[in-house]
Design a protein around this motif. Sequence first.
Motif, PDB file in Angstrom:
ATOM      1  N   CYS A 151      -8.640  -6.772  11.547  1.00 47.79           N
ATOM      2  CA  CYS A 151      -7.316  -6.201  11.283  1.00 47.79           C
ATOM      3  C   CYS A 151      -7.234  -5.578   9.893  1.00 47.79           C
ATOM      4  CB  CYS A 151      -6.243  -7.278  11.429  1.00 47.79           C
ATOM      5  SG  CYS A 151      -5.951  -7.795  13.139  1.00 47.79           S
ATOM      6  N   THR A 152      -8.013  -6.074   8.949  1.00 46.54           N
ATOM      7  CA  THR A 152      -8.010  -5.478   7.607  1.00 46.54           C
ATOM      8  C   THR A 152      -8.874  -4.227   7.524  1.00 46.54           C
ATOM      9  OG1 THR A 152      -9.902  -6.806   6.816  1.00 46.54           O
ATOM     10  CG2 THR A 152      -7.711  -7.766   6.618  1.00 46.54           C
ATOM     11  N   ILE A 153      -9.819  -4.095   8.444  1.00 45.22           N
ATOM     12  CA  ILE A 153     -10.734  -2.942   8.418  1.00 45.22           C
ATOM     13  C   ILE A 153     -10.160  -1.750   9.175  1.00 45.22           C
ATOM     14  CG2 ILE A 153     -13.025  -2.136   9.111  1.00 45.22           C
ATOM     15  CD1 ILE A 153     -14.042  -4.969   8.759  1.00 45.22           C
ATOM     16  N   VAL A 154      -9.457  -2.025  10.263  1.00 42.02           N
ATOM     17  CA  VAL A 154      -9.011  -0.959  11.168  1.00 42.02           C
ATOM     18  C   VAL A 154      -8.178   0.112  10.471  1.00 42.02           C
ATOM     19  CG1 VAL A 154      -7.502  -0.480  13.138  1.00 42.02           C
ATOM     20  CG2 VAL A 154      -9.212  -2.285  13.278  1.00 42.02           C
ATOM     21  N   PRO A 155      -7.164  -0.228   9.637  1.00 36.29           N
ATOM     22  CA  PRO A 155      -6.352   0.841   9.030  1.00 36.29           C
ATOM     23  C   PRO A 155      -7.172   1.838   8.216  1.00 36.29           C
ATOM     24  CG  PRO A 155      -5.263  -1.269   8.779  1.00 36.29           C
ATOM     25  CD  PRO A 155      -6.626  -1.565   9.301  1.00 36.29           C
ATOM     26  N   ILE A 156      -8.139   1.354   7.436  1.00 42.47           N
ATOM     27  CA  ILE A 156      -8.963   2.258   6.629  1.00 42.47           C
ATOM     28  C   ILE A 156      -9.878   3.086   7.519  1.00 42.47           C
ATOM     29  CG2 ILE A 156     -10.636   2.380   4.765  1.00 42.47           C
ATOM     30  CD1 ILE A 156      -7.859   1.473   3.932  1.00 42.47           C
ATOM     31  N   VAL A 157     -10.446   2.457   8.550  1.00 40.73           N
ATOM     32  CA  VAL A 157     -11.333   3.183   9.462  1.00 40.73           C
ATOM     33  C   VAL A 157     -10.572   4.281  10.191  1.00 40.73           C
ATOM     34  CG1 VAL A 157     -12.758   2.952  11.528  1.00 40.73           C
ATOM     35  CG2 VAL A 157     -12.888   1.227   9.728  1.00 40.73           C
ATOM     36  N   VAL A 158      -9.330   4.002  10.566  1.00 44.21           N
ATOM     37  CA  VAL A 158      -8.520   4.996  11.266  1.00 44.21           C
ATOM     38  C   VAL A 158      -8.118   6.130  10.325  1.00 44.21           C
ATOM     39  CG1 VAL A 158      -6.297   5.372  12.407  1.00 44.21           C
ATOM     40  CG2 VAL A 158      -7.677   3.363  12.979  1.00 44.21           C
ATOM     41  N   MET A 159      -7.829   5.799   9.076  1.00 47.05           N
ATOM     42  CA  MET A 159      -7.362   6.801   8.123  1.00 47.05           C
ATOM     43  C   MET A 159      -8.491   7.711   7.632  1.00 47.05           C
ATOM     44  SD  MET A 159      -5.570   6.166   4.412  1.00 47.05           S
ATOM     45  CE  MET A 159      -4.599   4.839   5.118  1.00 47.05           C
TER      46      MET A 159
ATOM     47  N   THR B  45       4.313 -14.957   0.407  1.00 48.39           N
ATOM     48  CA  THR B  45       3.519 -14.111   1.295  1.00 48.39           C
ATOM     49  C   THR B  45       2.448 -13.420   0.477  1.00 48.39           C
ATOM     50  OG1 THR B  45       5.454 -13.728   2.689  1.00 48.39           O
ATOM     51  CG2 THR B  45       3.597 -12.228   2.949  1.00 48.39           C
ATOM     52  N   LYS B  46       1.203 -13.661   0.804  1.00 48.72           N
ATOM     53  CA  LYS B  46       0.092 -13.157   0.020  1.00 48.72           C
ATOM     54  C   LYS B  46      -0.527 -11.937   0.687  1.00 48.72           C
ATOM     55  CE  LYS B  46      -1.012 -17.778  -1.663  1.00 48.72           C
ATOM     56  NZ  LYS B  46      -0.490 -17.517  -3.013  1.00 48.72           N
ATOM     57  N   PRO B  47      -1.187 -11.080  -0.091  1.00 50.05           N
ATOM     58  CA  PRO B  47      -1.927  -9.960   0.520  1.00 50.05           C
ATOM     59  C   PRO B  47      -2.978 -10.476   1.489  1.00 50.05           C
ATOM     60  CG  PRO B  47      -1.678  -9.622  -1.836  1.00 50.05           C
ATOM     61  CD  PRO B  47      -1.187 -11.012  -1.557  1.00 50.05           C
ATOM     62  N   ILE B  48      -3.304  -9.670   2.459  1.00 52.15           N
ATOM     63  CA  ILE B  48      -4.177 -10.115   3.537  1.00 52.15           C
ATOM     64  C   ILE B  48      -5.560 -10.512   3.036  1.00 52.15           C
ATOM     65  CG2 ILE B  48      -4.918  -7.758   4.063  1.00 52.15           C
ATOM     66  CD1 ILE B  48      -4.363 -10.668   6.560  1.00 52.15           C
ATOM     67  N   GLN B  49      -6.060  -9.843   1.995  1.00 48.06           N
ATOM     68  CA  GLN B  49      -7.385 -10.189   1.483  1.00 48.06           C
ATOM     69  C   GLN B  49      -7.399 -11.592   0.910  1.00 48.06           C
ATOM     70  OE1 GLN B  49      -9.638  -8.130   2.241  1.00 48.06           O
ATOM     71  NE2 GLN B  49      -8.503  -6.249   2.610  1.00 48.06           N
ATOM     72  N   VAL B  50      -6.350 -11.971   0.193  1.00 50.41           N
ATOM     73  CA  VAL B  50      -6.259 -13.318  -0.381  1.00 50.41           C
ATOM     74  C   VAL B  50      -6.124 -14.346   0.728  1.00 50.41           C
ATOM     75  CG1 VAL B  50      -4.921 -14.824  -1.904  1.00 50.41           C
ATOM     76  CG2 VAL B  50      -5.236 -12.414  -2.482  1.00 50.41           C
TER      77      VAL B  50
ATOM     78  N   THR C 247       0.825  -1.210   0.000  1.00 47.61           N
ATOM     79  CA  THR C 247       0.000   0.000   0.000  1.00 47.61           C
ATOM     80  C   THR C 247       0.858   1.258   0.000  1.00 47.61           C
ATOM     81  OG1 THR C 247      -1.752  -1.181   1.190  1.00 47.61           O
ATOM     82  CG2 THR C 247      -1.817   1.224   1.225  1.00 47.61           C
ATOM     83  N   VAL C 248       1.888   1.285   0.832  1.00 51.39           N
ATOM     84  CA  VAL C 248       2.738   2.481   0.937  1.00 51.39           C
ATOM     85  C   VAL C 248       3.507   2.705  -0.363  1.00 51.39           C
ATOM     86  CG1 VAL C 248       4.718   3.490   2.127  1.00 51.39           C
ATOM     87  CG2 VAL C 248       2.928   2.328   3.443  1.00 51.39           C
ATOM     88  N   VAL C 249       4.162   1.666  -0.869  1.00 51.51           N
ATOM     89  CA  VAL C 249       4.953   1.806  -2.095  1.00 51.51           C
ATOM     90  C   VAL C 249       4.046   2.105  -3.286  1.00 51.51           C
ATOM     91  CG1 VAL C 249       6.514   0.621  -3.682  1.00 51.51           C
ATOM     92  CG2 VAL C 249       6.792   0.334  -1.223  1.00 51.51           C
ATOM     93  N   GLY C 250       2.967   1.361  -3.406  1.00 50.98           N
ATOM     94  CA  GLY C 250       2.058   1.570  -4.534  1.00 50.98           C
ATOM     95  C   GLY C 250       1.422   2.943  -4.538  1.00 50.98           C
ATOM     96  N   THR C 251       0.984   3.422  -3.366  1.00 51.17           N
ATOM     97  CA  THR C 251       0.364   4.745  -3.284  1.00 51.17           C
ATOM     98  C   THR C 251       1.365   5.838  -3.622  1.00 51.17           C
ATOM     99  OG1 THR C 251      -1.163   3.940  -1.582  1.00 51.17           O
ATOM    100  CG2 THR C 251      -0.899   6.321  -1.791  1.00 51.17           C
ATOM    101  N   ALA C 252       2.593   5.696  -3.148  1.00 52.46           N
ATOM    102  CA  ALA C 252       3.626   6.705  -3.442  1.00 52.46           C
ATOM    103  C   ALA C 252       3.909   6.768  -4.943  1.00 52.46           C
ATOM    104  CB  ALA C 252       4.910   6.379  -2.672  1.00 52.46           C
TER     105      ALA C 252
ATOM    106  N   TYR D  64      -4.996  -0.456  -3.163  1.00 53.49           N
ATOM    107  CA  TYR D  64      -3.873  -1.361  -2.895  1.00 53.49           C
ATOM    108  C   TYR D  64      -4.124  -2.213  -1.657  1.00 53.49           C
ATOM    109  CZ  TYR D  64      -0.947   0.909  -6.417  1.00 53.49           C
ATOM    110  OH  TYR D  64      -0.437   1.376  -7.599  1.00 53.49           O
ATOM    111  N   TRP D  65      -4.708  -1.621  -0.619  1.00 53.50           N
ATOM    112  CA  TRP D  65      -4.959  -2.381   0.596  1.00 53.50           C
ATOM    113  C   TRP D  65      -5.962  -3.519   0.350  1.00 53.50           C
ATOM    114  CZ3 TRP D  65      -2.689  -2.664   5.224  1.00 53.50           C
ATOM    115  CH2 TRP D  65      -3.371  -3.309   6.243  1.00 53.50           C
ATOM    116  N   ASN D  66      -6.912  -3.307  -0.538  1.00 54.48           N
ATOM    117  CA  ASN D  66      -7.929  -4.317  -0.835  1.00 54.48           C
ATOM    118  C   ASN D  66      -7.561  -5.187  -2.032  1.00 54.48           C
ATOM    119  OD1 ASN D  66      -9.643  -3.511   1.265  1.00 54.48           O
ATOM    120  ND2 ASN D  66     -10.582  -1.920   0.003  1.00 54.48           N
TER     121      ASN D  66
END
Length: 311
Positions: free
Chosen positions: A284-292, A237-242, A95-100, A221-223
Motif C-alpha cells: 500500500c505504501t509502494i502503489v501510489p508512487i508506482v502509479v504516479m 496518527t503516525k505516517p505510514i512508514q513509521v 503529502t498533498v499539503v506539503g507538496t503544495a 513527504y510520502w516517505n
Amino acid sequence: MTAIAYRRRSKRAAWDEEPSLLGKAVKALFLAAYAAAVIIPLWSIIATSVATDDILDESGGDMVFLPTEVSLQAYREILSGGAVTKSLLFTLLLTVVGTAISLSLTVAAAYGLSRPGSVAHRKFLTAILITLLFAPGMYPAYLVVQDLGLLNDMWALILPVCFSAWNLIVLRTFFMTSVPGELIDAARIDGAGEFRTLFAIVLPMSKAILAVIGLFYAVGYWNTYFLAVLYTPGLETKPIQVLIQQWLLAATGPQGQDAAAAAAISSGAANAPAASLKTAAIVCTIVPIVVMYPFIQKHFTKAVITGAIKG
C-alpha cells in the motif's frame, strides 16, 4: 577512401564506437541481473500479501514466491478503517499539503530570483546557496521546532523541509534559460504585472520541470520517517512508514489497535496471516508512487537536463 574513413573512425571516442557482440551480451546480462534484483523481492512481497494461510504455513510463515491460492483478506483488513487506513490517509494529507506548500514557495522564490533587478537579489541567493554547504545539524533544528511549539504536530513534518535550495536552483535556471525573455517583456508592455506574467506565461511553459520537482517533493513527504520519529513521537496518527517500521520490528499489530487485535495479528490468529498483513501494508505504501511515476517519467529528461545544465 576506406583508409581515410578508417582513420576518422579510429579517432572517435570509445563510447562512440559500435559495441562488440561480447559487449552487448555483457550489458544485457548486467541489466537483466539488475532488473531481477529489483523485481524479485518486489514480486515476493506482492505474492506474500495475497497468499492464504495454507500457503504461508507450507513456507514456514515466511515469504512466498508463487502462491497457488490467492486471498485479498489482508487488504480488506488493512483498508477496513483501522490504524493502517488512518495512517495512509494522514500520509496522503501530509503529502498533498506539503507538496503544495513546497512547490508554491519554490516557484515564488525561483521566479523572483530569476528576474534581474529584483530586490536584494544576490544577497538572498547567496544566503540560500550557503544552506547547501552548511547544514544546521539535527540538534539545532530540533530546538527550533521545539521553540516554535511544533512538536507532535503535523506541521513539524512540513515546515522544516518545505523548501529545497537545490530544487530552487534547478527551477531558477529553467526560468532564466528556457522561458524566452521576449515573452516576459511583451507581457510587461501589455501591462501585465509580475503575478499575471508568472501565472499566464511562465508556469504554462514550465509544466515539465514543475511536474518533476513536484514529484521529488511528494516522494519525500510520502516517505517521511526520520522527522516523524524525531519531532512527532507522541502523535496519535503516525505516517505510514513509521507505523510499518514499528509493526515489523515489534512483531505486533498496528499502533492504535486494541491489545486483543494486536495479539491476534501477531499470533496469526486473525482473519489474515501476520505475514500477509505486513507485506500488504508495504504494498500500500509502494502503489501510489508506482502509479504516479509513469505519468511524470516522460518529463524527467527534458526538465532535469534543461533546468540543470543549460546556461
